[in-house]
Design an enzyme around this catalytic site. Sequence first.
Site, PDB file in Angstrom:
ATOM      1  N   SER A  41       0.808  -1.220   0.000  1.00 26.79           N
ATOM      2  CA  SER A  41       0.000   0.000   0.000  1.00 26.79           C
ATOM      3  C   SER A  41       0.840   1.268   0.000  1.00 26.79           C
ATOM      4  O   SER A  41       0.322   2.335  -0.313  1.00 26.79           O
ATOM      5  CB  SER A  41      -0.921   0.014   1.215  1.00 26.79           C
ATOM      6  OG  SER A  41      -0.162  -0.067   2.405  1.00 26.79           O
ATOM      7  N   ASP A 333      -3.797   7.996   7.834  1.00 26.21           N
ATOM      8  CA  ASP A 333      -4.530   6.966   8.571  1.00 26.21           C
ATOM      9  C   ASP A 333      -3.556   6.327   9.566  1.00 26.21           C
ATOM     10  O   ASP A 333      -2.520   6.917   9.863  1.00 26.21           O
ATOM     11  CB  ASP A 333      -5.219   5.961   7.623  1.00 26.21           C
ATOM     12  CG  ASP A 333      -4.226   5.119   6.818  1.00 26.21           C
ATOM     13  OD1 ASP A 333      -3.024   5.077   7.181  1.00 26.21           O
ATOM     14  OD2 ASP A 333      -4.653   4.482   5.835  1.00 26.21           O
ATOM     15  N   HIS A 336      -0.382   4.990   7.191  1.00 19.61           N
ATOM     16  CA  HIS A 336       0.122   5.678   6.002  1.00 19.61           C
ATOM     17  C   HIS A 336       0.308   7.167   6.239  1.00 19.61           C
ATOM     18  O   HIS A 336      -0.595   7.834   6.747  1.00 19.61           O
ATOM     19  CB  HIS A 336      -0.843   5.464   4.840  1.00 19.61           C
ATOM     20  CG  HIS A 336      -1.067   4.011   4.520  1.00 19.61           C
ATOM     21  ND1 HIS A 336      -2.218   3.338   4.847  1.00 19.61           N
ATOM     22  CD2 HIS A 336      -0.254   3.108   3.938  1.00 19.61           C
ATOM     23  CE1 HIS A 336      -2.115   2.074   4.450  1.00 19.61           C
ATOM     24  NE2 HIS A 336      -0.922   1.906   3.903  1.00 19.61           N
TER      25      HIS A 336
END
Length: 358
Positions: A41, A333, A336
């Site tokens: 990610s 978040d 991240h």
Amino acid sequence: MVAWPLTVVSLLVASAAIMNGGGGGEQAQPIVPAVISFGDSTIDVGNNNYVPGAVFKADYAPYGQDFLRHEATGRFSDGKIVTDITAETLGFQSYAPPYLSPQASGKNLLIGANFASAASSYYDDTAAMYDAITLTQQLKYYKEYQSKLAAVAGHAKARAILADALYVVSTGTGDFLQNYYHNASLSRRYNVDQYCDLLVGIFSGFADELYRLGARRIGVTSMPPLGCLPASIRLYGEGRGACVPRLNRDAETFNEKLNATVKALRQQHADLKFAIFDIYTPLRELAQDPVAYGFANARDTCCRTGTAKTRVYLCNPTTAGACRNASSYVFFDAVHPSEAANVFMAESMIEAGIELVT
Ligand SMILES: *[C@@H]1O[C@H](CO)[C@@H](O)[C@H](O)[C@H]1NC(C)=O
Ligand SMILES: *[C@@H]1O[C@H](CO)[C@@H](O)[C@H](O)[C@H]1NC(C)=O
Ligand SMILES: *[C@@H]1O[C@H](CO)[C@@H](O)[C@H](O)[C@H]1NC(C)=O
């Protein structure tokens, strides 16, 4: 101190443009022809949107609120991720498409492709637990990309693009956070040192295979400071609200082994340029002293996270709340970074990357 590499690269971009016969209204040529990315990610630009079963997706607000058109693209941040910033610095006008998207066809393939998938990892088992695209499968897609590129550009040009392209590998956090730390059978089988050996061994095999397939400029990100991610502080911080030293030590153990492996790969292949993009140091600095770098907060997340299995890590899709100003937060978040933190990390990446592109 962090500003000069950008200046150096800008000069390189300018001189590359001149050498390519710039002026006359032509667009400047990027320093490298293409950027090809693998991983999780941290560099997924939307592949998981095309994987029906994928557990981790960033296809909803507030992801992308500060990106082009203020839309969620699948990037796990409010705005740009590190490779977007790197691509811009290298002179690209657009980003390489997610390989699984309809945009990954025709001439769009000339500037590279992105094979990354959120929740992917070095260890294929970790990725499989979250229906992410394993690193093994990403490499298969890359081989398929090679044939598609040859069909668009011709064999000779495709080979040149693939040899001059910048390859970026960014993954591994999930092997700890989404697997090892809550998997008793795994942690019984391997201690941290052995587990890092296993992961770095997988990376080494992956890099060898990329080299065999034609890559000559590879950059790999280090493990981030695992203990400073808001999710880690919440899950393993014992209520102290501070970075978890044990997890940061695990990341350091991995990074030392990664350093040794990259050194060995460089010695094996004289014509391979290989850099480590150290994200550990800048992210740890930000997490420990955000105010010194112009951030207000490194403990809380900008968006509201949830409680269910994946929502501990991600923004909560049902309460699309976000802070007023993501730029003042280190983390968007619970795992991240915000675009502003990505800009900070990209600067130290570019410093290491100069040796790859010159
Ligand atoms: C533990 O790890 C192994 C190997 O990665 C994996 O196959 C298994 O599904 C994991 N189990 C749990 C409960 O997470
Ligand atoms: C890895 O090597 C880089 C230089 O190539 C160095 O800056 C960094 O501190 C090293 N990291 C570890 C964990 O040894
Ligand atoms: C957002 O935060 C950044 C960093 O703290 C600051 O420089 C900027 O002025 C803020 N923007 C607004 C609109 O408040």
